[in-house]
Write a protein that holds these residues in place. Sequence first.
Motif, mmCIF file in Angstrom:
data_model
loop_
_atom_site.group_PDB
_atom_site.id
_atom_site.type_symbol
_atom_site.label_atom_id
_atom_site.label_comp_id
_atom_site.label_asym_id
_atom_site.label_seq_id
_atom_site.Cartn_x
_atom_site.Cartn_y
_atom_site.Cartn_z
ATOM 1 N N ALA A 126 -2.983 7.897 7.636
ATOM 2 C CA ALA A 126 -1.861 9.296 7.310
ATOM 3 C C ALA A 126 -0.937 8.675 6.304
ATOM 4 C CB ALA A 126 -0.750 8.996 8.768
ATOM 5 N N VAL A 127 -0.317 7.796 5.557
ATOM 6 C CA VAL A 127 -0.060 7.879 4.463
ATOM 7 C C VAL A 127 -1.031 7.811 2.699
ATOM 8 C CG1 VAL A 127 0.759 5.899 3.085
ATOM 9 C CG2 VAL A 127 1.159 5.276 5.452
ATOM 10 N N TYR A 128 -2.628 7.238 3.205
ATOM 11 C CA TYR A 128 -3.297 7.972 1.905
ATOM 12 C C TYR A 128 -3.306 9.255 1.905
ATOM 13 C CZ TYR A 128 -7.516 8.780 -0.124
ATOM 14 O OH TYR A 128 -8.865 9.156 -0.618
ATOM 15 N N LEU A 133 -6.123 -1.670 -1.130
ATOM 16 C CA LEU A 133 -5.299 -1.957 -0.071
ATOM 17 C C LEU A 133 -5.803 -1.343 1.287
ATOM 18 C CD1 LEU A 133 -2.029 -1.899 -2.204
ATOM 19 C CD2 LEU A 133 -2.904 -3.821 -1.345
ATOM 20 N N LEU A 134 -6.505 0.067 1.020
ATOM 21 C CA LEU A 134 -6.465 0.905 1.588
ATOM 22 C C LEU A 134 -7.152 0.018 3.069
ATOM 23 C CD1 LEU A 134 -6.721 3.809 4.131
ATOM 24 C CD2 LEU A 134 -8.133 4.647 1.916
ATOM 25 N N PHE A 177 1.331 -1.264 0.303
ATOM 26 C CA PHE A 177 0.259 -0.370 -0.121
ATOM 27 C C PHE A 177 0.890 0.838 0.006
ATOM 28 C CE2 PHE A 177 -2.325 3.171 2.798
ATOM 29 C CZ PHE A 177 -3.293 3.756 1.914
ATOM 30 N N CYS A 178 2.020 1.387 0.764
ATOM 31 C CA CYS A 178 2.366 2.114 0.783
ATOM 32 C C CYS A 178 3.274 2.491 -0.026
ATOM 33 C CB CYS A 178 3.698 1.965 1.992
ATOM 34 S SG CYS A 178 2.766 2.340 3.555
ATOM 35 N N PHE A 198 -7.359 -4.467 9.280
ATOM 36 C CA PHE A 198 -5.733 -5.786 9.887
ATOM 37 C C PHE A 198 -4.685 -5.622 9.568
ATOM 38 C CE2 PHE A 198 -9.228 -8.135 6.340
ATOM 39 C CZ PHE A 198 -9.264 -9.010 7.238
ATOM 40 N N PHE A 199 -4.118 -3.880 9.580
ATOM 41 C CA PHE A 199 -2.874 -3.844 10.000
ATOM 42 C C PHE A 199 -3.010 -2.688 11.126
ATOM 43 C CE2 PHE A 199 0.812 -1.354 9.724
ATOM 44 C CZ PHE A 199 1.646 -1.952 9.712
ATOM 45 N N ASN A 200 -3.015 -1.186 10.409
ATOM 46 C CA ASN A 200 -3.361 -0.062 11.620
ATOM 47 C C ASN A 200 -3.642 1.170 10.733
ATOM 48 O OD1 ASN A 200 -2.253 2.698 12.703
ATOM 49 N ND2 ASN A 200 -0.836 1.105 14.293
ATOM 50 N N TRP A 201 -5.059 1.320 11.217
ATOM 51 C CA TRP A 201 -5.823 2.143 10.722
ATOM 52 C C TRP A 201 -4.972 3.859 10.456
ATOM 53 C CZ3 TRP A 201 -8.021 6.503 13.345
ATOM 54 C CH2 TRP A 201 -7.812 7.033 14.187
#
Length: 374
Positions: free
Chosen positions: A318-320, A303-304, A15-16, A310-313
């Motif tokens: 923040a990346v998005y 992916l967002l 995703f990053c 499942f990862f860290n909202w």
Amino acid sequence: MTIPLLIRDIAFYLFCAVIAIQVFYYLFFFRRLAFYKPASRQTTLEHPVSVIVCARDEAHNLVKTLPGILVQDYKTTFEVVLVNDNSTDDTRYLLDEFRKSFKNLNHIALTQEAKMISGKKFPLSIGIKSARHEIVLLTDADCVPASEFWIQRMQENYDDQIEIVLGYGAYHKKSGLLNKLIRFETFHTALQYFSYALAGRPYMGVGRNLSYKKDIFLRNKGFSSINQIPSGDDDLFINKVATAANTAICIDHEAHTLSEPKETWNDWMTQKYRHYTTSKYYKGSHKRWLGMYSLTLFLVYPLLAFSIIFFNWWMALAVYGVRLLVQAIVMYKGMKKLNESDLWGWFLFMDIWMFFYYLFTLPAIWKAPRKNWN
């Protein structure tokens, strides 16, 4: 549902990477249109221009659009070459009436189909070869210039090096969601081909508003290399002959053309399928650049969603958010440049919608194109 930690990590890092690639496209390519300022010219030349329009059973459109072309405010000589391609409606009689008032209207009537040449290429070739002037300006029978200075603004981009001028073919603004979707997709496509041209990688133009010199058409033997492909008289020809040195863009609001948008989803999808079937014939470098952008745009929201769940909202958002900020600025400036500012409030919805749009248009990659052009 339990997702292994390794898969969650890989999905987030992917995703990053997708966001990084998207931001690269916005900052390296799309900002060029968003912050574009045409070079000031000390002197401008006026060249004789031949406007080429091909029509098949388009009398209902020509009665509304042709006057806007014929009454252009252009002090230098210009002609309008109307190629009537085997029309069975009242096109011939309509043109006879127009010719009584406009002596610069040249009517070319085709009465036989061209064998082994699909689409609009044969009538367009006849129109270009029949043009009296070196600069030809192409538009469609359902297009009307946005102003009486359309010819003036498009032709003033020529100089000794420029052989191609890419224009913007917009759609009339109407109420309804479909109209906004059509106009956003048109803007999104223009954001790409204008920006790529400014980056020295021109790859397409649109036949609704496109100009080039007759010599570059004759020098490259016209559409002979793509005659077997029904579409592509605009984008594939430009993909073949355009270079960083010989191509300019014109985004002046007075130089736009306006068309009637499709009124049903099925009609619009049919139109888009026909257009996308030509992209497989682009140069390899163009397909790679365009493909990477489309693929990463398609992957952003799946992916967002996965990373949020499942990862860290907050890390995912923040990346998005980095992409969203860059995108918001570039979209705002770009839409203002192309007179589509009313779409900016919708850009986030439209961005999400592009995921579904790519799903709908994916079959065009392998679908056989239609053999008729109208």
